[in-house]
Motif scaffolding. Structure first.
Motif, mmCIF file in Angstrom:
data_model
loop_
_atom_site.group_PDB
_atom_site.id
_atom_site.type_symbol
_atom_site.label_atom_id
_atom_site.label_comp_id
_atom_site.label_asym_id
_atom_site.label_seq_id
_atom_site.Cartn_x
_atom_site.Cartn_y
_atom_site.Cartn_z
ATOM 1 N N HIS A 1 -15.121 50.021 -5.522
ATOM 2 C CA HIS A 1 -14.517 51.337 -5.657
ATOM 3 C C HIS A 1 -15.421 52.266 -6.463
ATOM 4 O O HIS A 1 -15.585 53.436 -6.148
ATOM 5 C CB HIS A 1 -13.163 51.194 -6.351
ATOM 6 N N ARG A 2 -16.022 51.699 -7.494
ATOM 7 C CA ARG A 2 -16.865 52.528 -8.354
ATOM 8 C C ARG A 2 -18.016 53.125 -7.546
ATOM 9 O O ARG A 2 -18.335 54.301 -7.647
ATOM 10 C CB ARG A 2 -17.406 51.652 -9.483
ATOM 11 N N TRP B 1 -5.728 50.849 -6.227
ATOM 12 C CA TRP B 1 -6.208 52.213 -5.952
ATOM 13 C C TRP B 1 -5.215 53.241 -6.524
ATOM 14 O O TRP B 1 -5.607 54.235 -7.133
ATOM 15 C CB TRP B 1 -6.360 52.382 -4.433
ATOM 16 N N ASP C 1 -5.696 53.404 -10.202
ATOM 17 C CA ASP C 1 -6.938 54.131 -10.484
ATOM 18 C C ASP C 1 -6.759 55.639 -10.388
ATOM 19 O O ASP C 1 -7.198 56.384 -11.241
ATOM 20 C CB ASP C 1 -7.988 53.730 -9.423
#
Lengths: 774, 193
Positions: free
Chosen positions: A3-4, B104, B107
């Protein structure tokens, strides 16, 4: 991808440009090569800027291209990406060089394994090429060509790519081609579809229904004929890719034997009334026989907007008792039928509209000079025997209808050529304006007696040849049509709008009906015995009247010269006037010749013809330069802003009602409305009070966006007046073509009251009632 | 899908016309029952009387990433009356799992559920082609908007026109949606094949 990492691959500024001068690209300067779409450190796309000349002479053309090389399995997108993806974009920055449009080779079609998502694009290697021209008189020794490329690179997942490619080419005394690159370009350009007609192919499309309906499927047959009577080769695989067509969700072809294709498509559920074209690229042939790529364009059918009442215009429906609000509408608004209904009316109704529209043309301001001319013609004809009168009437009608059919065939030819045309389009062509002027001047001088066409004057009565007299009547018919076209009477726009979106036979039928309508009042006057007797007796006054009419014709030429000014500027006007002087000289010479006989007569006529041709060649060169916009008269009109969709939306967003005047310099009805209605205090006060944003869409020169807007409302010509309310921006009110100050003031008042800021609860119902729904 | 393969074999495929009814503006929206990332079930029927916004999403898609970076979705949702409008994200990516969606969501910190449609059945019943692909369904369960989130595929406009906001405001205000179908843009939905 973590994701990063994916976060880092944002659209803006997050893309590392790896400038790689790889070994394989050794012949290219490092700046002309870049790679992008980094996928965990590995770029998925490499781009290179290619030029097919190593040295360019100023003024010469050369070609530039962007070559993409993609990793196996990855692709970029065509100009219509399909169900997902994004068109590949190349932005050129080339000081001193003009670059033409990108040439898109025939794309591949990609499908997900389940066939659910279809996209079009290129994998492996592809080159997008454009023509470039070095400007004359570049003083620097180097040309710098830069391309900023934005592409979406996809395999299963997608990575946006940005490439900056730049290189320099030395200027020199001559252009030196780079044979290797030129050969590569030629190979790639062979895959770019060319318009079907360029190779002698003809594509005709026959839909199974006369119109498209929003949200509905449509079917039809596309027939392709090869040049000569050659057979059209078979096709294979994904042989057809459509462009994005406004109002159409999807459209596809299936082979149905050589040269025949079944068309299937679906209209968008909220498609606007329009006349869409089928546009796309077609690949003929097979891998074994080699391919031929064609660009196909064929008109589909008029689109009927969602909720559009098919069959009859809503204006014809009697108002129901419940519909009390509708009764408040001004009477004039009844002429403004909803566009959806206009586009969906049947052929019969269109013919009726066309016929009456033609009849009404006799009363329009632009036909007045001809009417005057014809009035003189009447009196002359009535003096002759009955039989001749009938013949003259027939000749006049034939002249009108013949010209109408000629116009219709020109329309069809131009439409086939892909140019979008509108009613009155011929006045956007300087040569046509010059021709009409010349005819008018010749007519005027004929009326002054400089020459005669053997058709008037009692002295010549014995010598009059039948056909000459009839030719004159036919000529008047022609002139009537030519002058009538710039004004579309009420309903006429509807009929022509319908015709433009329909098949060739319909166009011919509608134009014929128009012609009959235009000819009818005159023929009735002449053929009904009682009416003819009421006309005044001939005498010396006729000669004087004729000369006065000559001045009326000259006055009309003044208007046309002004139109020319709008088209070709002051120089154009001067050229036209010079040509008109030459026309005067030619008619005078011809008149001299008429008094002579034998060889001398022939010589004089020959000299006259020579002068005419020479002066025409010398003077009639009109380049489309931008004329200096003349300040418009009328204070309301003077405050208008030029129309653009964005400006209109901005005004609506600011809560202002919007009034759009679709006009043209050559349209007398438009000018008449502007001077006598739009400039009145009543209208000005209404505009000020309701803070109306006033836009002018000037159609004096061809303008595709205005043509499209007119078509959207089922019109093919000006004038058209639209009032939009910020409360219902998708429901414009179309005003009648003959305005009155009251109609305009009421319409903007309604639009203002409809503004969201003034809406109470439930008031939106009232709002919608004032506007014809689509 | 059999027809499509047949068509492929014949080399006569119509442009991506699946043998399914897509969600179409003006027609009732296809019903669904899906679990979200926390295992809670959602049905379209339970939201009757509210305006429902469906957002097809995929956190791996750059287009979705851009919109989440700019908080497009959350900002759009904040502009609505929470009592009248419900926002549901749907992930039809074949390899997506509830755990991925939950991570997600944590996040990015958005409030709405992410419905799990790894089988792709619901996505295909709606005809969802791209991420993001947006649908607005009115109080009676009729589709009133389908298409892109805004008019800015490349993320270059300073002030993009948000089609979903326009549509929801129109539906809530009892007005016609001005542009009820737009061409969606984004990555393709990564359906199970």
């Amino acid at each position: 991808m973590t994701h990063r990492q994916s976060k880092r691959l944002g659209f803006v500024g997050g893309i590392g440009l790896l400038l790689v001068a790889a070994v394989a690209w050794a012949d290219l300067p490092a700046s002309a090569v870049a790679s992008s779409a980094p996928d965990e450190g590995d770029p998925r796309i490499e781009g290179a800027l290619l030029v097919d000349a190593t040295q360019v002479k100023p003024g010469d053309t050369f070609r530039v291209g962007v070559r993409f090389r993609l990793d196996p399995g990855w692709h970029v997108y065509w100009k219509n990406p399909g169900d997902s993806g994004l068109e590949t974009e190349v932005a050129w920055d080339t000081p001193g060089v003009t670059v033409g449009p990108l040439q898109w080779p025939f794309p591949q079609t990609f499908r997900t394994p389940d066939g659910f998502i279809t996209t079009h694009g290129y994998d492996g290697e592809a080159i997008l090429i454009a023509d470039a021209k070095a400007e004359e008189g570049s003083s620097t020794g180097m040309l710098t060509v830069s391309a900023a490329v934005e592409a979406l690179v996809c395999e299963v997942h997608c990575i946006p790519a940005e490439l900056m490619l730049t290189r320099s080419i030395p200027l020199g005394p001559q252009t030196v081609r780079d044979a290797e690159t030129a050969a590569v370009f030629d190979t790639e350009l062979a895959k770019v579809p060319r318009p079907a007609k360029d190779s002698g192919h003809a594509a005709t499309l026959a839909l199974d229904a006369p119109q498209l309906t929003a949200g509905q499927d449509f079917t039809g047959t596309l027939t392709l004929t090869a040049p000569g009577s050659a057979a059209v080769p078979a096709v294979e695989g994904d042989f057809f890719v459509a462009d994005r067509i406004a109002g159409v969700v999807r459209v596809g072809l299936a082979s149905d034997g050589p040269g025949r294709f079944k068309l299937k498509g679906k209209a968008e559920p909220d498609a606007q009334a329009s006349a869409p074209d089928l546009t796309g690229v077609l690949r003929l042939g097979t891998a074994a026989t080699g391919y031929q790529y064609l660009e196909v364009t064929a008109p589909l059918a008029p689109m009927v907007a969602a909720g559009g009442a098919a069959g009859t215009p809503a204006a014809v429906k009697p108002p129901s008792v419940k519909d009390s609000i509708a009764a408040v509408k001004p009477v004039g608004a009844a002429i403004a039928t909803p566009p959806a209904a206009e586009s969906s009316m049947g052929l019969g109704l269109a013919l009726v509209f066309a016929f009456f529209g033609g009849a009404l043309l006799n009363l329009m301001p632009c036909v007045f000079p001809v009417l005057a001319l014809k009035a003189y013609g009447f009196t002359r004809m009535v003096q002759q025997e009955r039989g001749r009168v009938g013949a003259h009437a027939a000749a006049y009608a034939a002249g009108i209808i013949g010209t109408m059919l000629l116009l219709a065939s020109v329309v069809l030819a131009v439409r086939a050529g892909g140019a979008s045309v509108g009613w009155g389009f011929q006045f956007q062509e300087p040569l046509f304006v010059a021709g009409v002027c010349a005819v008018l001047v010749a007519f005027a001088l004929n009326l002054f007696g400089v020459f005669n066409v053997g058709l008037d004057g009692t002295a010549l009565a014995g010598k009059v040849d039948q056909s000459h007299g009839l030719m004159h009547s036919a000529g008047e018919g022609v002139l009537a049509v030519v002058l009538a076209t710039p004004c579309s009477a009420p309903l006429l726009g509807t009929a022509v709008g319908f015709a433009f979106a329909a098949g060739p036979l319909t166009v011919l039928a509608v134009f014929t009906a128009l012609g009959l309508g235009l000819a009818l009042p005159f023929c009735v006057l002449v053929l009904v015995p009682g009416l003819a007797k009421k006309l005044p007796k001939p005498g010396a006054w006729m000669e004087r009247f004729k000369q006065v009419l000559g001045f009326a014709l000259l006055a009309t030429t003044v208007w046309l010269v002004w139109v020319m000014g709008g088209l070709a500027g002051v120089d154009g006007m001067a050229r036209l006037l010079a040509f008109l002087v030459a026309v005067g000289l030619v008619t005078w010479l011809y008149g001299q010749g008429q008094a002579q006989d034998g060889m001398r007569k022939l010589a004089t006529v020959a000299v006259a013809a020579g002068v005419l041709v020479a002066s025409g060649l010398l003077t009639l060169r009109f380049d489309d330069q931008d004329p200096v916009a003349a300040p418009r008269l009328g204070s309301t009109v003077a405050q208008a802003q030029p129309w653009s969709a964005d400006a209109v939306n901005a005004a609506l967003a600011a809560g202002q009602p919007v009034f759009i005047d679709f006009t043209a310099d050559w349209c007398l009805t438009c000018k008449f409305n502007e001077r006598t209605v739009l400039s009145t205090d009543e209208v000005r006060d209404a505009f000020t009070k309701h803070q109306v944003a006033f836009f002018i869409a000037d159609w004096t020169r061809r303008d595709a966006s205005i043509t499209a807007k007119l078509a959207e409302h089922g019109r093919a010509g000006v004038p058209m007046y639209l009032v939009l309310s910020p409360g219902a921006p998708d429901k414009p009110e179309v005003l009648p073509e003959l305005l009155t100050p009251g109609v305009v003031a009421d319409a903007v008042k309604r639009a203002a009251e409809c503004a969201p800021s003034k809406l109470g609860n439930g008031a939106n119902v009232l709002c919608a009632a004032g506007f014809p729904s689509h | 899908m059999k027809q499509v393969f047949t068509a492929l074999a014949l080399g006569t495929l119509f442009v991506g016309a699946p043998a399914l009814a897509d969600a179409e503006v003006g027609k009732p929206a296809p019903t669904f029952t899906l679990k979200d990332e926390s295992g809670k079930e959602h049905t379209l029927a339970q939201y009757k009387g509210k305006v429902v916004v469906l957002e097809w999403t995929n956190p791996e898609c750059p287009f979705v990433q851009r919109h989440y970076k700019n908080d497009t979705m959350v900002t759009t949702l904040k502009g609505f009356d929470a009592k009248k409008v419900v926002w549901l994200a749907v992930d039809s990516t074949a390899h997506n799992t509830p755990e991925k969606s939950a991570a997600w969501k944590k996040d990015e910190g958005f409030p709405y559920p992410v419905l799990q449609d790894a089988s792709g059945t619901v996505g295909k019943s709606y005809g969802a082609k791209t991420t993001p692909h947006m649908y607005v369904i009115d109080e009676q369960g009729v589709v009133r908007y389908a298409g892109a989130i805004d008019d800015d595929p490349r993320g270059k406009n300073a002030k993009p026109a948000n089609h979903v906001k326009t549509a929801v405001d129109a539906v809530v205000g009892g007005q016609q949606v001005p542009a009820s179908t737009t061409t969606p843009y984004g990555c393709s939905v990564k359906y199970k094949s």
